[in-house]
Design a protein around this motif. Structure first.
Motif, PDB file in Angstrom:
ATOM      1  N   ALA A  67      45.232  44.593  36.544  1.00  0.00           N
ATOM      2  CA  ALA A  67      45.965  44.565  34.961  1.00  0.00           C
ATOM      3  C   ALA A  67      44.530  44.835  34.040  1.00  0.00           C
ATOM      4  O   ALA A  67      44.849  45.703  33.239  1.00  0.00           O
ATOM      5  N   LEU A  68      43.443  44.557  34.550  1.00  0.00           N
ATOM      6  CA  LEU A  68      42.514  44.912  33.540  1.00  0.00           C
ATOM      7  C   LEU A  68      42.173  46.241  33.611  1.00  0.00           C
ATOM      8  O   LEU A  68      41.891  47.063  32.702  1.00  0.00           O
ATOM      9  N   GLN A  69      42.160  47.275  34.804  1.00  0.00           N
ATOM     10  CA  GLN A  69      42.005  48.533  34.889  1.00  0.00           C
ATOM     11  C   GLN A  69      43.193  49.182  33.983  1.00  0.00           C
ATOM     12  O   GLN A  69      42.738  50.036  33.226  1.00  0.00           O
ATOM     13  N   VAL A  91      33.111  40.174  39.679  1.00  0.00           N
ATOM     14  CA  VAL A  91      33.109  41.493  39.917  1.00  0.00           C
ATOM     15  C   VAL A  91      34.012  42.511  39.689  1.00  0.00           C
ATOM     16  O   VAL A  91      34.097  43.669  39.226  1.00  0.00           O
ATOM     17  N   ALA A  92      35.321  41.897  39.323  1.00  0.00           N
ATOM     18  CA  ALA A  92      36.524  42.434  39.359  1.00  0.00           C
ATOM     19  C   ALA A  92      36.428  43.158  37.777  1.00  0.00           C
ATOM     20  O   ALA A  92      37.059  44.066  37.814  1.00  0.00           O
ATOM     21  N   SER A  93      36.095  42.446  36.937  1.00  0.00           N
ATOM     22  CA  SER A  93      35.877  42.777  35.419  1.00  0.00           C
ATOM     23  C   SER A  93      35.186  44.080  35.457  1.00  0.00           C
ATOM     24  O   SER A  93      35.526  45.257  34.918  1.00  0.00           O
ATOM     25  N   PRO A 134      35.611  40.208  26.627  1.00  0.00           N
ATOM     26  CA  PRO A 134      35.366  38.672  26.763  1.00  0.00           C
ATOM     27  C   PRO A 134      36.025  38.191  27.848  1.00  0.00           C
ATOM     28  O   PRO A 134      37.252  38.366  28.138  1.00  0.00           O
ATOM     29  N   VAL A 135      35.356  37.407  28.536  1.00  0.00           N
ATOM     30  CA  VAL A 135      35.891  36.504  29.831  1.00  0.00           C
ATOM     31  C   VAL A 135      35.935  35.071  29.437  1.00  0.00           C
ATOM     32  O   VAL A 135      34.921  34.455  28.989  1.00  0.00           O
ATOM     33  N   HIS A 136      37.257  34.632  29.720  1.00  0.00           N
ATOM     34  CA  HIS A 136      37.393  33.102  29.382  1.00  0.00           C
ATOM     35  C   HIS A 136      36.552  32.241  30.630  1.00  0.00           C
ATOM     36  O   HIS A 136      37.406  31.824  31.401  1.00  0.00           O
ATOM     37  N   GLU A 160      40.906  41.141  26.834  1.00  0.00           N
ATOM     38  CA  GLU A 160      40.380  39.564  27.052  1.00  0.00           C
ATOM     39  C   GLU A 160      40.759  39.467  28.671  1.00  0.00           C
ATOM     40  O   GLU A 160      41.825  39.772  29.345  1.00  0.00           O
ATOM     41  N   ASP A 161      39.623  39.241  29.405  1.00  0.00           N
ATOM     42  CA  ASP A 161      39.803  38.670  30.814  1.00  0.00           C
ATOM     43  C   ASP A 161      40.134  37.452  30.849  1.00  0.00           C
ATOM     44  O   ASP A 161      39.138  36.414  30.774  1.00  0.00           O
ATOM     45  N   ALA A 162      41.432  36.994  30.865  1.00  0.00           N
ATOM     46  CA  ALA A 162      41.860  35.712  30.725  1.00  0.00           C
ATOM     47  C   ALA A 162      42.505  34.942  32.034  1.00  0.00           C
ATOM     48  O   ALA A 162      43.070  34.157  32.071  1.00  0.00           O
ATOM     49  N   ALA A 163      41.666  35.604  33.284  1.00  0.00           N
ATOM     50  CA  ALA A 163      42.106  35.156  34.629  1.00  0.00           C
ATOM     51  C   ALA A 163      42.061  33.766  34.842  1.00  0.00           C
ATOM     52  O   ALA A 163      42.709  33.181  35.725  1.00  0.00           O
ATOM     53  N   HIS A 164      40.888  33.111  34.245  1.00  0.00           N
ATOM     54  CA  HIS A 164      40.936  31.756  34.552  1.00  0.00           C
ATOM     55  C   HIS A 164      41.733  30.862  33.450  1.00  0.00           C
ATOM     56  O   HIS A 164      41.869  29.543  33.759  1.00  0.00           O
ATOM     57  N   ALA A 165      42.343  31.368  32.578  1.00  0.00           N
ATOM     58  CA  ALA A 165      42.592  30.563  31.395  1.00  0.00           C
ATOM     59  C   ALA A 165      44.131  30.525  31.107  1.00  0.00           C
ATOM     60  O   ALA A 165      44.740  29.983  30.177  1.00  0.00           O
ATOM     61  N   PHE A 184      45.932  38.512  32.865  1.00  0.00           N
ATOM     62  CA  PHE A 184      45.855  37.313  33.765  1.00  0.00           C
ATOM     63  C   PHE A 184      45.740  37.627  35.111  1.00  0.00           C
ATOM     64  O   PHE A 184      46.313  39.007  35.579  1.00  0.00           O
ATOM     65  N   SER A 185      45.204  36.826  36.121  1.00  0.00           N
ATOM     66  CA  SER A 185      45.434  36.784  37.327  1.00  0.00           C
ATOM     67  C   SER A 185      46.364  35.818  37.778  1.00  0.00           C
ATOM     68  O   SER A 185      46.278  34.767  37.605  1.00  0.00           O
ATOM     69  N   PHE A 186      47.030  36.124  39.089  1.00  0.00           N
ATOM     70  CA  PHE A 186      47.738  35.207  39.811  1.00  0.00           C
ATOM     71  C   PHE A 186      47.525  35.271  41.229  1.00  0.00           C
ATOM     72  O   PHE A 186      48.422  35.082  42.040  1.00  0.00           O
ATOM     73  N   ASP A 187      46.134  35.436  41.371  1.00  0.00           N
ATOM     74  CA  ASP A 187      45.749  35.357  42.932  1.00  0.00           C
ATOM     75  C   ASP A 187      45.710  33.835  43.454  1.00  0.00           C
ATOM     76  O   ASP A 187      46.210  33.401  42.684  1.00  0.00           O
ATOM     77  N   GLY A 188      45.467  33.897  44.799  1.00  0.00           N
ATOM     78  CA  GLY A 188      45.916  32.540  45.382  1.00  0.00           C
ATOM     79  C   GLY A 188      45.453  31.517  44.938  1.00  0.00           C
ATOM     80  O   GLY A 188      45.878  30.363  44.731  1.00  0.00           O
ATOM     81  N   ILE A 189      44.146  31.360  44.127  1.00  0.00           N
ATOM     82  CA  ILE A 189      43.832  30.110  43.730  1.00  0.00           C
ATOM     83  C   ILE A 189      43.513  29.994  42.208  1.00  0.00           C
ATOM     84  O   ILE A 189      42.923  28.993  41.720  1.00  0.00           O
ATOM     85  N   LYS A 190      44.118  30.818  41.630  1.00  0.00           N
ATOM     86  CA  LYS A 190      44.230  30.836  40.092  1.00  0.00           C
ATOM     87  C   LYS A 190      45.415  29.653  39.604  1.00  0.00           C
ATOM     88  O   LYS A 190      45.909  29.024  40.490  1.00  0.00           O
ATOM     89  N   ASN A 191      45.466  29.356  38.282  1.00  0.00           N
ATOM     90  CA  ASN A 191      46.323  28.163  38.028  1.00  0.00           C
ATOM     91  C   ASN A 191      47.669  28.319  38.234  1.00  0.00           C
ATOM     92  O   ASN A 191      47.981  27.342  38.465  1.00  0.00           O
TER      93      ASN A 191
HETATM   94  C1  LIG Z   1      40.373  36.397  39.565  1.00  0.00           C
HETATM   95  C2  LIG Z   1      39.364  37.092  38.601  1.00  0.00           C
HETATM   96  C3  LIG Z   1      39.911  38.534  38.268  1.00  0.00           C
HETATM   97  C4  LIG Z   1      40.802  39.479  39.023  1.00  0.00           C
HETATM   98  O1  LIG Z   1      41.793  38.799  39.696  1.00  0.00           O
HETATM   99  P1  LIG Z   1      42.543  39.410  40.915  1.00  0.00           P
HETATM  100  O2  LIG Z   1      43.931  38.925  40.677  1.00  0.00           O
HETATM  101  O3  LIG Z   1      41.759  38.535  41.881  1.00  0.00           O
HETATM  102  O4  LIG Z   1      42.537  40.947  40.987  1.00  0.00           O
HETATM  103  C5  LIG Z   1      39.150  39.274  37.180  1.00  0.00           C
HETATM  104  N1  LIG Z   1      38.319  38.278  36.422  1.00  0.00           N
HETATM  105  C6  LIG Z   1      38.007  37.029  36.759  1.00  0.00           C
HETATM  106  C7  LIG Z   1      37.238  36.227  35.829  1.00  0.00           C
HETATM  107  C8  LIG Z   1      38.693  36.330  37.873  1.00  0.00           C
HETATM  108  O5  LIG Z   1      38.214  35.132  37.999  1.00  0.00           O
END
Ligand SMILES: *Cc1c(COP(=O)(O)O)cnc(C)c1O
Length: 382
Positions: A67-69, A91-93, A134-136, A160-165, A184-191
């Motif tokens: 999504a970010l890329q 490191v994803a950002s 910016p990263v939340h 905005e990297d709102a992966a946490h938010a 946003f991220s919907f990986d296994g441990i996100k909200n």
């Molecule tokens: C999880 C996360 C990402 C990347 O999301 P993925 O779905 O794991 O690729 C990017 N930025 C932050 C701050 C994250 O916590």
């Protein structure tokens, strides 16, 4: 090492919360045997857009990183362009920026919220700076209003990297409902999780079209056709694309999770964070971020331990079979991103003090009490 540790039940730092609703949703998607990108993804996107509000469009992809890329790429950035990004992030950002050929420029953070320091970012602006990310951090918005003002003054895109938010609000609107491009991220441990997954949210129609094409190998207008159950046989490609679309199976899981967010996941995460805040109040040497849990749905709960005692606390938790984390090693210290050639003193100080305590919606009060009991021991933190 405490010899009894192995016999104590493990307290997990984070985990996904899935049950019958998710199993049923995935099973139905599998039974329909339309596993690629189709109606399930379209429905997930529409439900996310309705949840977020603000007349935004949502484009789902296979990870938050993609999504970010794709957001950076869709803003027209590439080799020679620079993106300002806080060093204290996953490191994803950084990898998402460098994947486009653009250069991530590590910036320091503010000590109070561990989010991007707008003053430090402003000092790093050059004629090549095209965007700011910016990263939340820990789901807090940081100084987002100042960052948008800075971006406006220098004509920068904001991604905005709102992966946490996900699920939180900012200035009374859902995170993603306002702003330039929000990921946003919907990986296994996100909200919420879709197994793996991510989303780009924006009102910019050009960015929407570019991300839609780029997630499907750059095949123009393939999204519309797939949602109509068709396939492109005659098409053109004019830009670099990727195979980053979301599958119907993952979208089915994400839809089931979205339905549980407001009633289960968000209130439980907030309740646990508030409980940490209350019970850590008397613990000397321990600081936490001052977040407003009326608007934030916390993804992680980092604390900052002074007096060089972070590793003592970490070891004491480990001895009780309690997991903890470090979010994050500052990216400017990583070899690919400069190997520490610049000094970012606030982030480096926080890195030495930070420890993330267990937080997920299945954490029980008694598990949390075990964490707090370790921190309350006089010889451990204070
Ligand atoms: C999880 C996360 C990402 C990347 O999301 P993925 O779905 O794991 O690729 C990017 N930025 C932050 C701050 C994250 O916590």
């Amino acid at each position: 090492m405490n010899p009894g540790a192995e016999s104590k039940p493990l307290v997990r730092l984070s985990r996904s919360s899935t049950g019958e609703a998710e199993i049923t949703a995935v099973a139905e998607a599998v039974r329909r045997a339309a596993l690629g990108m189709g109606v399930e993804v379209e429905s997930f996107e529409q439900e996310l857009a309705a949840y977020i509000g603000g007349q935004r469009q949502v484009i789902c992809v296979n990870t938050g990183t993609s999504a970010l890329q794709l957001a950076v790429q869709a803003c027209g950035l590439g080799p020679g362009d620079e993106v300002l990004v806080p060093t204290l992030t996953f490191v994803a950002s950084f990898q998402a920026i460098s994947a486009t050929g653009a250069t991530p420029v590590a910036c320091d953070v503010c000590e109070d919220d561990a989010c991007l320091d707008p003053a430090d970012a402003a000092r790093r602006i050059t004629p090549r700076t095209k965007a700011i990310m910016p990263v939340h951090y820990a789901s807090g918005p940081g100084r987002l209003d100042e960052i948008y003002a800075l971006a406006q003054r220098h004509n920068l895109r904001v991604i905005e990297d709102a992966a946490h938010a996900f699920g939180g609000t900012w200035q009374g609107r859902r995170v993603g409902a306002v702003g330039d491009v929000v990921c946003f991220s919907f990986d296994g441990i996100k909200n919420i999780t879709s197994g793996e997954g991510g989303a780009v949210v924006t009102a910019d129609a050009r960015v929407v079209a570019r991300v839609q094409d780029a997630r499907l190998l750059g095949v123009e207008k393939d999204t519309e056709k797939r949602y109509a159950g068709q396939r492109s046989w005659e098409f053109d490609v004019t830009t670099q694309g990727w195979r980053y679309h979301l599958s119907n199976v993952f979208a089915a899981l994400g839809r089931a999770q979205l339905r549980r967010l407001a009633g289960e996941f968000a209130p439980r995460r907030v309740q646990l964070a508030r409980r940490y805040v209350e019970r850590l109040a008397g613990v000397p040497g321990v600081r936490h971020l001052n977040l407003d849990y009326g608007s934030v749905v916390p993804h992680i709960f980092p604390i900052f331990i002074s007096g060089g005692k972070r590793d003592v606390v970490r070891e004491a938790l480990r001895a009780e079979n309690i997991e903890s984390g470090i979010h994050y090693k500052p990216n400017h210290l990583l070899t690919l991103f400069g190997g520490g050639k610049v000094r970012l003193p606030v982030a480096e100080k926080l890195y030495a003090e930070m420890l993330t305590l267990p937080l997920h919606s299945e954490l029980t009060n008694s598990e949390q009490d075990r964490v707090l009991a370790v921190l309350a021991r006089r010889h451990v933190a204070g």
